[in-house]
Design a protein around this motif. Structure first.
Motif: not given
Length: 84
Positions: A30-43, A45-53, A58-63
């Motif tokens: 399945p092709l997915c679309i995620t929208v959010g804050f780019l809170v972390a990135e490595t070589d 992976a990326v981490e996207i969060a919907s809520t940030v402090g 801290e952040c919450n609801a991230s992938i």
């Protein structure tokens, strides 16, 4: 990091699927679309969060999405973005 420095991004990516019951194999992802804050990135992976402090401690609801699964990632102006 100050929340004013955070990028709002739109990530298109393929998700993995696990089957635990009888099914007809098709190997389609399945092709997915995620929208959010780019809170972390490595070589790898990326981490996207919907809520940030307020102070981004801290952040919450991230992938965390492996970069190998991402087809595109682009910065978005959240105030101007509309979904069609």
């Amino acid at each position: 990091m100050d929340t004013a420095e955070l990028k709002v991004v739109i990530v298109r990516w393929y998700d993995a699927i696990a089957h635990a019951s009888w099914h007809i194999p098709d190997a389609e992802l399945p092709l997915c679309i995620t929208v959010g804050f780019l809170v972390a990135e490595t070589d790898s992976a990326v981490e996207i969060a919907s809520t940030v402090g307020e102070e981004m401690a801290e952040c919450n609801a991230s992938i965390v999405i492996p970069k190998g699964m991402i087809t595109s990632i682009r910065e978005s102006d959240a105030e101007e973005e509309t979904v069609h």
